[in-house]
Design a protein around this motif. Structure first.
Motif, short mmCIF file in Angstrom:
data_model
loop_
_atom_site.label_atom_id
_atom_site.label_comp_id
_atom_site.label_asym_id
_atom_site.label_seq_id
_atom_site.Cartn_x
_atom_site.Cartn_y
_atom_site.Cartn_z
N ALA A 115 3.86 4.97 -7.29
CA ALA A 115 2.86 4.30 -8.13
C ALA A 115 3.39 3.95 -9.51
CB ALA A 115 1.62 5.19 -8.25
N ASP A 116 4.43 4.64 -9.96
CA ASP A 116 4.99 4.38 -11.30
C ASP A 116 6.05 3.28 -11.29
OD1 ASP A 116 6.67 5.99 -9.77
OD2 ASP A 116 7.56 6.94 -11.54
N ALA A 127 2.13 1.84 -3.50
CA ALA A 127 1.06 2.37 -4.36
C ALA A 127 0.87 3.87 -4.15
CB ALA A 127 -0.25 1.63 -4.08
N GLN A 128 1.14 4.35 -2.93
CA GLN A 128 0.94 5.77 -2.64
C GLN A 128 2.15 6.63 -3.00
OE1 GLN A 128 -0.92 7.05 1.02
NE2 GLN A 128 -1.74 5.01 1.41
N GLU A 174 0.84 -1.20 0.00
CA GLU A 174 0.00 0.00 0.00
C GLU A 174 0.87 1.25 0.00
OE1 GLU A 174 -2.09 -0.83 3.55
OE2 GLU A 174 -3.63 -2.07 2.59
N CYS A 188 9.96 -2.97 -5.84
CA CYS A 188 9.98 -2.17 -4.61
C CYS A 188 10.08 -3.08 -3.39
CB CYS A 188 8.73 -1.31 -4.51
SG CYS A 188 8.60 0.01 -5.74
N PRO A 248 5.82 -2.79 -8.20
CA PRO A 248 5.71 -3.09 -6.77
C PRO A 248 6.55 -4.29 -6.33
CG PRO A 248 3.66 -3.61 -7.92
CD PRO A 248 4.50 -2.83 -8.86
#
Length: 222
Positions: free
Chosen positions: A65-66, A61-62, A58, A72, A69
């Motif tokens: 977002a580009d 995503a905040q 989450e 990340c 994930p």
């Protein structure tokens, strides 16, 4: 093993959260997220602010977002593993006395982290490791779902009513309460909503936790 239903001599169990409850890892978590943010050219303070209240996916995503994930998450895991190897960890005052004072097989760890990191931190701080550790990989639903605490109880052979949860965070408190367990809060200036009892520090809670394990069943919420 527990005795028959309704018998007062049933064994009682203590289920501990780890980070923020037994081990002070705030500075470590902040350092990991700051390094993560720097790798992506992001504002470290803003990333950490978001990470404190959301799960990693989450957070990504905040704040990113580009970005992929999965990439990340892989970087975050690498940084966390390195921190376990090289970071400085401190157990909260009273943690060693408490864990060594509990009956073998009467306690477990329930963490949103991963078992290998928990074991690494416990080894660094000299804390004993229990037989049962329920980590992020062990459940599909993490806190505040009751699943992690219910799984720990099942693996110990315990009834939820015979379990005392020790937590520092709202999501963990909700998890324990939804599991039908008694929940005590520690290491916070103010009580987390829903706790049955609050202690400003783990050290303050130690004698009460030890007394609870040997006291009459049903006295935990006093």
């Amino acid at each position: 093993m527990t005795s028959g239903p309704g018998r007062p001599d049933r064994m009682k169990y203590v289920l501990f959260d780890v980070d923020g409850t037994l081990i002070d890892a705030v500075s470590n978590q902040r350092r990991v997220w700051e390094t993560w943010a720097e790798r992506y050219g992001l504002d470290a303070d803003e990333v950490y602010r978001v990470a404190l209240r959301t799960r990693p996916m989450e957070t990504f995503a905040q704040v990113a977002a580009d970005r992929d994930p999965s990439e990340c998450l892989a970087l975050l895991h690498d940084l966390e593993d390195e921190d376990v190897r090289s970071g400085v960890y401190t157990a909260f005052h009273g943690a060693s006395e408490l864990l060594h004072g509990l009956p073998p097989g009467a306690w477990a760890l329930v963490t949103s982290n991963y078992e290998h990191r928990v074991r690494g931190r416990f080894e660094r701080t000299g804390l004993p490791v229990p037989e049962v550790i329920v980590d992020a990989a062990a459940v599909e639903e993490g806190k505040p779902s009751p699943v992690p605490y219910l799984q720990a109880a099942a693996r110990l052979g315990a009834l939820p009513a015979d379990c005392l949860v020790i937590e520092d965070a709202p999501s963990g408190v909700r998890s324990g309460i939804r599991a039908g367990m008694t929940v005590w809060g520690v290491n916070a200036a103010a009580a987390v909503e829903g706790v049955h009892r609050h202690f400003a520090s783990l050290r303050e809670a130690v004698p009460h936790i030890l007394a609870w394990t040997s006291g009459p069943r049903g006295s935990a919420a006093v």
